[in-house]
Design a protein around this motif. Sequence first.
Motif, PDB file in Angstrom:
ATOM      1  N   ARG B   9      29.536  55.329  45.974  1.00 24.76           N
ATOM      2  CA  ARG B   9      29.833  54.212  45.876  1.00 24.76           C
ATOM      3  C   ARG B   9      28.443  53.535  46.095  1.00 24.76           C
ATOM      4  O   ARG B   9      28.304  52.644  45.035  1.00 24.76           O
ATOM      5  CB  ARG B   9      30.969  53.918  46.917  1.00 24.76           C
ATOM      6  N   THR B  10      27.574  53.595  47.049  1.00 26.92           N
ATOM      7  CA  THR B  10      26.551  52.526  46.701  1.00 26.92           C
ATOM      8  C   THR B  10      25.472  52.712  45.357  1.00 26.92           C
ATOM      9  O   THR B  10      25.303  51.662  45.101  1.00 26.92           O
ATOM     10  CB  THR B  10      25.957  53.157  48.281  1.00 26.92           C
ATOM     11  N   LEU B  11      25.259  54.227  45.971  1.00 27.98           N
ATOM     12  CA  LEU B  11      24.399  53.805  44.551  1.00 27.98           C
ATOM     13  C   LEU B  11      24.722  53.773  43.364  1.00 27.98           C
ATOM     14  O   LEU B  11      24.331  53.261  42.195  1.00 27.98           O
ATOM     15  CB  LEU B  11      23.708  55.994  43.974  1.00 27.98           C
ATOM     16  N   LYS B  12      26.217  53.917  43.303  1.00 31.02           N
ATOM     17  CA  LYS B  12      26.710  53.601  41.592  1.00 31.02           C
ATOM     18  C   LYS B  12      26.768  52.406  41.682  1.00 31.02           C
ATOM     19  O   LYS B  12      26.902  51.730  40.672  1.00 31.02           O
ATOM     20  CB  LYS B  12      27.777  54.071  41.715  1.00 31.02           C
ATOM     21  N   ASP B  13      26.965  51.612  42.443  1.00 27.69           N
ATOM     22  CA  ASP B  13      27.180  49.602  42.694  1.00 27.69           C
ATOM     23  C   ASP B  13      25.938  49.520  42.839  1.00 27.69           C
ATOM     24  O   ASP B  13      25.552  48.798  41.565  1.00 27.69           O
ATOM     25  CB  ASP B  13      27.539  49.498  44.327  1.00 27.69           C
ATOM     26  N   ARG B  14      24.928  50.140  43.054  1.00 21.01           N
ATOM     27  CA  ARG B  14      23.528  49.576  43.109  1.00 21.01           C
ATOM     28  C   ARG B  14      22.843  49.168  41.354  1.00 21.01           C
ATOM     29  O   ARG B  14      22.374  48.864  41.282  1.00 21.01           O
ATOM     30  CB  ARG B  14      21.899  50.257  43.828  1.00 21.01           C
ATOM     31  N   ARG B  39      20.103  64.600  53.144  1.00 19.41           N
ATOM     32  CA  ARG B  39      19.751  65.337  51.433  1.00 19.41           C
ATOM     33  C   ARG B  39      21.416  65.698  51.002  1.00 19.41           C
ATOM     34  O   ARG B  39      21.121  65.850  49.960  1.00 19.41           O
ATOM     35  CB  ARG B  39      18.319  65.990  51.927  1.00 19.41           C
ATOM     36  N   THR B  40      21.865  66.333  52.294  1.00 14.22           N
ATOM     37  CA  THR B  40      22.726  67.384  51.687  1.00 14.22           C
ATOM     38  C   THR B  40      23.903  66.260  51.006  1.00 14.22           C
ATOM     39  O   THR B  40      24.316  65.951  49.152  1.00 14.22           O
ATOM     40  CB  THR B  40      23.937  67.910  52.200  1.00 14.22           C
ATOM     41  N   PRO B  41      24.673  65.212  51.467  1.00 14.61           N
ATOM     42  CA  PRO B  41      25.260  63.877  50.743  1.00 14.61           C
ATOM     43  C   PRO B  41      25.055  63.485  50.335  1.00 14.61           C
ATOM     44  O   PRO B  41      25.883  63.399  48.825  1.00 14.61           O
ATOM     45  CB  PRO B  41      26.209  63.728  52.093  1.00 14.61           C
ATOM     46  N   VAL B  42      23.720  63.168  49.595  1.00 12.64           N
ATOM     47  CA  VAL B  42      22.940  62.153  48.588  1.00 12.64           C
ATOM     48  C   VAL B  42      22.768  63.739  47.437  1.00 12.64           C
ATOM     49  O   VAL B  42      23.746  62.775  45.761  1.00 12.64           O
ATOM     50  CB  VAL B  42      21.528  62.088  49.371  1.00 12.64           C
ATOM     51  N   ARG B  43      22.953  64.789  47.394  1.00 15.01           N
ATOM     52  CA  ARG B  43      22.746  65.665  46.056  1.00 15.01           C
ATOM     53  C   ARG B  43      24.285  65.099  45.973  1.00 15.01           C
ATOM     54  O   ARG B  43      24.644  65.443  44.265  1.00 15.01           O
ATOM     55  CB  ARG B  43      23.029  67.608  46.690  1.00 15.01           C
ATOM     56  N   GLU B  44      24.577  65.412  46.691  1.00  9.89           N
ATOM     57  CA  GLU B  44      26.637  65.404  46.200  1.00  9.89           C
ATOM     58  C   GLU B  44      26.842  64.602  45.578  1.00  9.89           C
ATOM     59  O   GLU B  44      27.805  64.732  44.119  1.00  9.89           O
ATOM     60  CB  GLU B  44      27.295  66.027  47.227  1.00  9.89           C
ATOM     61  N   ALA B  45      26.450  63.228  46.388  1.00 13.37           N
ATOM     62  CA  ALA B  45      27.080  62.179  44.747  1.00 13.37           C
ATOM     63  C   ALA B  45      26.165  62.185  43.921  1.00 13.37           C
ATOM     64  O   ALA B  45      26.667  61.332  42.899  1.00 13.37           O
ATOM     65  CB  ALA B  45      25.987  61.356  46.163  1.00 13.37           C
ATOM     66  N   LEU B  46      24.881  62.536  43.847  1.00 15.68           N
ATOM     67  CA  LEU B  46      24.479  62.470  42.952  1.00 15.68           C
ATOM     68  C   LEU B  46      24.689  63.594  41.641  1.00 15.68           C
ATOM     69  O   LEU B  46      24.436  63.267  40.420  1.00 15.68           O
ATOM     70  CB  LEU B  46      22.181  63.038  42.997  1.00 15.68           C
ATOM     71  N   ILE B  47      25.465  64.515  42.062  1.00 12.07           N
ATOM     72  CA  ILE B  47      25.378  65.674  40.663  1.00 12.07           C
ATOM     73  C   ILE B  47      26.739  64.494  39.982  1.00 12.07           C
ATOM     74  O   ILE B  47      27.084  64.897  38.899  1.00 12.07           O
ATOM     75  CB  ILE B  47      26.286  66.495  41.462  1.00 12.07           C
TER      76      ILE B  47
END
Lengths: 217, 217
Positions: B9-14, B39-47
Amino acid sequence: MSYVQQAYRTLKDRILANRYPPGQQILEQALADDLGMSRTPVREALIRLHDEGLVELIPRRGMRVVPLAPEDMQEIYEVLSALEVAAVELAARRPLEPDTLQPLEDALQAMETRLADDDLDGWARADARFHRALLALSGNRRLVAMAATLADQVHRARMTTLRLRPRPVKSIEEHREVLEALRAGDGERAAGAHRRHRHNAARLLLDLLNYYRLPHL
Amino acid sequence: MSYVQQAYRTLKDRILANRYPPGQQILEQALADDLGMSRTPVREALIRLHDEGLVELIPRRGMRVVPLAPEDMQEIYEVLSALEVAAVELAARRPLEPDTLQPLEDALQAMETRLADDDLDGWARADARFHRALLALSGNRRLVAMAATLADQVHRARMTTLRLRPRPVKSIEEHREVLEALRAGDGERAAGAHRRHRHNAARLLLDLLNYYRLPHL
DNA sequence: AGATGCAATAACGTATACGTTAAATTATTC
DNA sequence: GAATAATTTAACGTATACGTTATTGCATCT
């Protein structure tokens, strides 16, 4: 090829081939063991499969192949029809080089020969090829990709109904009409024909699911 | 809410708020530090963001916000139009309860008031609301979801052109025509009107991008 | 100076570790 | 014996560790 890609392809192939029965649940660790890797790449592959609508991810229950109810099929066909009809319209708008429509012609001929040989699987492959070629003619990569994920979702259902339905003679005629209209440069007729074709295909599939009481595939 | 969801959500909003300029590259570790997680949850969100077409993932370069060229805009609008027109057709086919069209009416009135107040951001929000409501009327969840991801992709471009375009008076008229046709139960007219509306919107956006030399947003 | 090769760095892909917590199992009470 | 409480188990979500390898910077050579 990375482990993530390996896991993605392998799992997707198995799901499409109906090797994991819909509804069955498999733990991440079990998948990892099976694929000979750790949970990390498996999880990343599962996220992609989830985004494509092929699996659900239920905490502590692992991955679950999404069983599709008739209402899901209807939804998917509605969207897929819209995308393919749009593809036909876009295709008709492009300049018509001599060999532009060749992939369609080839696929259509393959459908005819396969059907004449009673090779239903071969017919289904040629049919899929026709639709992919049509989408490609749109020149719209996003359209192609989105339609492909939808086609993947209904793949299992199509395969199981393949031998329950009458021989797809009508279907071939419909494809030919789309192709001829495109060849004549008549985008409107092509789009209309394709729309009818998709409508009939959806109707047939849904009737079969209903008739044979296949509530979710 | 899990860390993955937070990161997503945070990344998408930004990204939608244009806080990460398109083209800029940010390393996974930097994002993780920024978000206060590993990094783990970040990677999963990036996917997920990658599957939605918002970012690219380049090995050793991190995430890169996908810059959209005019051709990309065109592609996206072509697909989005097809989906929304299909939604209008589906909506017109459903039984028309007295309050079925109320969300559309509300959004349309909001558009008018916001425009009268010269509140362009408010107008854009109301416009988005109208389109979401229209899609929802289709009753097709997949259609809604797919259109939403496409709308997200063009969000940045819409926002930047918002103040470069003439006041969207015509646009409101077009929305009203769609609504009136639906109210009259004339699905074909509604679909046609919406198709024209989308066509005009795409044309306008592309002309603006071209005129102001905005090669990728 | 520019080009080339080598060493150092660091980012990613994957594996492993671990705390939390839902589910299952066993024990206990009525 | 059934219902509830306590205990154990194990799957997930996340953090950390680590080997591989692309990239960068520096040194050497022409």
